[in-house]
Design an enzyme around this catalytic site. Structure first.
Site, PDB file in Angstrom:
ATOM      1  N   VAL A   1       4.669   0.790   1.354  1.00  9.86           N
ATOM      2  CA  VAL A   1       4.975  -0.487   1.988  1.00  9.86           C
ATOM      3  C   VAL A   1       5.101  -1.568   0.921  1.00  9.86           C
ATOM      4  CG1 VAL A   1       4.280  -2.173   3.729  1.00  9.86           C
ATOM      5  CG2 VAL A   1       3.631   0.215   4.008  1.00  9.86           C
TER       6      VAL A   1
ATOM      7  N   ASP B   1      -3.386   6.244  17.161  1.00  2.00           N
ATOM      8  CA  ASP B   1      -4.110   6.014  15.913  1.00  2.00           C
ATOM      9  C   ASP B   1      -4.635   4.583  15.854  1.00  2.00           C
ATOM     10  OD1 ASP B   1      -5.284   6.642  13.524  1.00  2.00           O
ATOM     11  OD2 ASP B   1      -3.468   6.384  12.324  1.00  2.00           O
TER      12      ASP B   1
ATOM     13  N   LYS C   1       8.793  -0.935   4.905  1.00  2.00           N
ATOM     14  CA  LYS C   1       8.112   0.354   4.842  1.00  2.00           C
ATOM     15  C   LYS C   1       9.138   1.433   4.591  1.00  2.00           C
ATOM     16  CE  LYS C   1       5.170   3.258   7.748  1.00  2.00           C
ATOM     17  NZ  LYS C   1       4.257   3.220   8.890  1.00  2.00           N
TER      18      LYS C   1
ATOM     19  N   GLU D   1       0.835  -1.192   0.000  1.00  3.83           N
ATOM     20  CA  GLU D   1       0.000   0.000   0.000  1.00  3.83           C
ATOM     21  C   GLU D   1       0.867   1.238   0.000  1.00  3.83           C
ATOM     22  OE1 GLU D   1      -2.232   0.501   3.604  1.00  3.83           O
ATOM     23  OE2 GLU D   1      -0.738  -0.545   4.777  1.00  3.83           O
ATOM     24  N   GLU D   2       0.243   2.358  -0.283  1.00  2.53           N
ATOM     25  CA  GLU D   2       0.966   3.621  -0.256  1.00  2.53           C
ATOM     26  C   GLU D   2       0.130   4.627   0.510  1.00  2.53           C
ATOM     27  OE1 GLU D   2       2.283   5.108  -3.996  1.00  2.53           O
ATOM     28  OE2 GLU D   2       3.252   6.827  -3.055  1.00  2.53           O
ATOM     29  N   GLY D   3       0.753   5.295   1.444  1.00  2.00           N
ATOM     30  CA  GLY D   3       0.034   6.286   2.229  1.00  2.00           C
ATOM     31  C   GLY D   3       0.820   7.564   2.316  1.00  2.00           C
ATOM     32  N   SER D   4       0.322   8.485   3.128  1.00  2.00           N
ATOM     33  CA  SER D   4       0.994   9.779   3.251  1.00  2.00           C
ATOM     34  C   SER D   4       2.380   9.599   3.860  1.00  2.00           C
ATOM     35  CB  SER D   4       0.157  10.707   4.123  1.00  2.00           C
ATOM     36  OG  SER D   4      -0.143  10.077   5.350  1.00  2.00           O
ATOM     37  N   TYR D   5       2.569   8.511   4.617  1.00  2.00           N
ATOM     38  CA  TYR D   5       3.840   8.294   5.318  1.00  2.00           C
ATOM     39  C   TYR D   5       4.895   7.670   4.419  1.00  2.00           C
ATOM     40  CZ  TYR D   5       1.169   4.043   5.313  1.00  2.00           C
ATOM     41  OH  TYR D   5       0.391   2.997   4.904  1.00  2.00           O
ATOM     42  N   GLY D   6       4.474   7.016   3.313  1.00  2.00           N
ATOM     43  CA  GLY D   6       5.441   6.327   2.478  1.00  2.00           C
ATOM     44  C   GLY D   6       4.826   5.097   1.849  1.00  2.00           C
TER      45      GLY D   6
END
Lengths: 281, 427
Positions: free
Chosen positions: B106, B216, B121, B99-104
């Site tokens: 994976v 979170d 990650k 997956e890809e999120g605001s943090y980077g």
């Protein structure tokens, strides 16, 4: 069970990367101590919390078991360690403040060994947008990253203060005049030595208590099988070694030896020293 | 006295080999000390006579060197990890993107040496103006200091060619609970919910007792393997807390909206472990309902949904409500009783009590993880199901089946978070 902080292995202790590069062990020891004093002084000037300063000194000491002073300066790494530890202890500091403070400290050191050493020191602030600032900032960012990388991002530190209070309470010394202050002082001085990267906290705390009770003429059960330090899982040889590390800080040194470290803050200085003094390398 | 010490310490201290040798820790960790722990010697005596060094039984051999047993809190030195530098990311072979999120981003990857499948990650480090981002530092620190059966395991942190490429290597876990819940034909059974809740509570208790707030907790951050074990993941918003809490100021931009505790919504300047417990309450409800409890679009809508379900707060239920910064701007609806009971018609009285204790307005009165673990709900019939008896599912993360999760809002954006942190956290 809380996570255990990393400690140097026997191989790392026997051959540090700096001695492998030809730096005499005594000089490495002096530079480690000087780097920690700089961290301490910077912490005071920044009114930073002692927990962050102590954590920075522990990270700094660990770093030299995986890196050589030929490749990294004690000034840069000390600055990076304080920056990093301040984030870890949730009391971050501004880069510019830290850089300014280190600039003062290093200018003063340079003045002390410079040609005008007999005149009073006057600080010349760097210009706000000057290259000096950006160079130092770049070194700070690199130093922080190198510490993280070379310590494998394991930046867990355990500080000795809570343990000291506990032990003094168990030994009935907490109300003894001066005992706590003295032991606390020994623990703080020990940050200038590598012991926090070598020994477990109970051993170091017992060593500080041992120095304290000898100094204050307090007697505690010390004959086998009733040895007070065994209550805290310390062993005599280790404790005695830690005492040795601490007491070495207080030995008399010739002035030349004391001043020698002031001129070896950067890796360039160390390289030049190695070229001049270690012909083989 | 000091001269004596001086002469002693004048060279590199002598080393006692046994302190460093690998064989030093034979059974010592489990052995009690004379003072710290009660005796449990006899058990060992029968099973492992060799580790018995202080045996009082008459033996012809010469007396062993004086040794004492370590307290569990002071294990042998060899148990401490060595000081080790990060390895290279090239020790791993990249498989597929998870997956890809605001943090980077994976990735799923394979350890070239061991063949283990792991999750990599990549941390986003470019454009950082303050050195290594404090949020990433907190995440790595929290993962390393909160090792637990129900917390996703961090294996190491590896680096790429430049100083801006940093990857956190974690155990690869097949599912996340959110996707599972979405794709499951029927909700979890009561016995399964109990097992999952016990695991979650034990992880949260472990984090809290190690002075870490997760900040979170939500179903998409709970991973689950095919053996019925859940693992708390994504410590991207985690931070250390102290006693007293809130040293250095804390941001209110935490916790994904649906799981956010009312005190944060109302602008509390300090908060503590109770915010995680509220999220646990929301997750408990979500496991039972098979959908999130509060699917609000904004903070005000969320507050009104909370008020509707629990009844508006009163001087009794939340004495500090009226001094919270945002309380003045909110008009409370007329008093009404909680509507939890009709929302969960099949939940036992004990279950309702646990839910109400977790979704308590006043953070001071809200149940802690430690208390919740002892709640009667977990000891009444049906008992928690053994994790091994859980069914297994196709793993979307391993690419076994395309996932189709419904949209849930994401945690407050990291960049904005960092900006605020630097504003608030620096005195």
């Amino acid at each position: 069970m809380p996570a255990l902080p990393p400690l140097a292995s026997l191989a790392q202790l026997e051959n540090s990367p700096s001695t492998d590069d030809g730096l005499p062990a005594v000089l490495e020891e002096d530079l480690r101590a000087y780097g920690c004093k700089l961290i301490h002084q910077a912490g005071i000037l920044l009114t930073q919390k002692q927990v962050a300063v102590a954590a920075a000194q522990i990270l700094f000491q660990r770093f030299w078991y995986v890196s050589s002073m030929k490749h990294f300066g004690v000034g840069d790494i000390g600055m990076g360690a304080l920056f990093l530890a301040s984030k870890l202890e949730e009391c971050p500091i501004r880069m510019r403040d830290l850089i300014n403070v280190y600039d003062v400290l290093l200018q003063r050191a340079a003045h002390t060994i410079g040609p005008k050493a007999d005149t009073p020191f006057k600080y010349h602030p760097m210009s706000y947008f000057g290259t000096a600032f950006y160079d130092l900032k770049e070194s700070l960012v690199v130093a922080e990253m190198q510490i993280l990388k070379r310590l494998g991002f394991n930046v867990h530190v355990v500080l000795p203060y809570g343990t000291l209070i506990n032990y003094l309470q168990v030994l009935g010394l907490i109300k003894q005049e001066n005992a706590c202050t003295k032991a606390w002082g020994y623990l703080n001085d020990a940050f200038q030595t590598p012991v926090y990267a070598l020994y477990q906290i109970p051993t170091i705390v017992c060593a500080a208590i041992l120095l304290t009770i000898r100094h204050l003429n307090i007697s505690l059960p010390s004959e086998a099988p009733n040895c007070w330090w065994e209550l805290f899982d310390a062993c005599w040889e280790d404790m005695w070694n830690v005492c040795g590390y601490i007491m070495r800080l207080y030995r008399e040194r010739p002035e030349a030896e004391q001043k020698r470290v002031l001129g070896l803050v950067s890796k360039k200085d160390v390289r030049r020293w190695l070229e001049d003094n270690v012909p083989d390398k | 006295m000091s001269t004596e010490l001086n002469s002693q310490g004048s060279s590199t201290p002598s080393r006692k080999r046994s302190k460093w040798d690998e064989d030093d820790d034979t059974g010592d960790l489990s052995a009690p000390t004379q003072i710290h722990l009660p005796k449990k010697r006899p058990k060992h005596k029968t099973s492992r006579p060799h580790s018995e060094r202080k045996s009082s039984s008459p033996s012809p051999s010469p007396p062993p060197p004086p040794r004492y047993n370590h307290s569990v809190y002071v294990p042998p030195r060899t148990r401490h990890p060595a000081i080790q530098s990060s390895r290279s990311v090239y020790c791993y072979e990249r498989l597929n993107q998870i997956e890809e999120g605001s943090y980077g981003v994976v990735f799923r990857a394979r350890d070239k040496q061991t063949g283990d499948i792991v999750a990599l990650k990549k941390l986003k480090l470019d454009e950082e103006k303050n050195g290594f981002p404090i949020t990433a530092l907190r995440e790595v620190y929290a993962l390393m200091s909160c090792r637990h059966e129900n917390v996703v395991g961090i294996r190491e942190v590896v680096v790429g060619d430049t100083l801006t490429q940093v990857f956190v290597v974690m155990d690869f876990i097949e599912h996340d609970l959110k996707t599972l819940l979405t794709n499951m034909p029927s909700p979890f059974l009561q016995s399964e919910v109990k097992t999952l809740m016990l695991q979650l509570l034990s992880a949260v208790h472990h984090c809290h007792s190690n002075w870490i707030l997760h900040r979170d907790l939500k179903t998409s951050n709970l991973l689950m393997n095919n053996r019925g074990t859940i693992k708390v993941a994504d410590f991207g918003l985690a931070r250390r807390y102290g006693d007293p809490v809130g040293v250095g100021g804390m941001t209110q931009l935490v916790v994904t909206l649906w799981y956010r505790a009312p005190e944060i919504l109302l602008g509390a300047k300090t908060y503590s472990t109770a915010i995680d417990m509220w999220s646990v309450g929301c997750i408990f409800a979500e496991l039972l309902l098979n959908e999130p409890l509060f699917q609000a679009k904004g903070e005000l809508e969320l507050l009104s949904m909370i008020f509707k379900l629990l009844g508006p707060p009163t001087k009794n239920s939340w004495p500090d409500y009226f001094i919270l910064p945002n309380a003045k701007t909110i008009t409370l609806p007329s008093p009404q009783p909680p509507a939890i009971r009709p929302k969960f018609p099949h939940l036992s009285m004990a279950g309702i009590d646990l839910m109400m204790s977790l979704l308590t307005y006043d953070p001071e009165q809200r149940m802690t993880a430690e208390e919740a673990l002892q709640h009667p709900y977990f000891t009444e019939s049906p008992l928690p199901k053994h994790p091994d008896l859980f069914g297994s599912f196709p793993s979307a993360a391993a690419g076994e089946k395309r996932r189709k999760a419904f949209d849930s809002p994401s945690a407050p954006v990291r960049a904005a978070d960092y900006k605020l942190l630097t504003e608030y956290d620096i005195p």
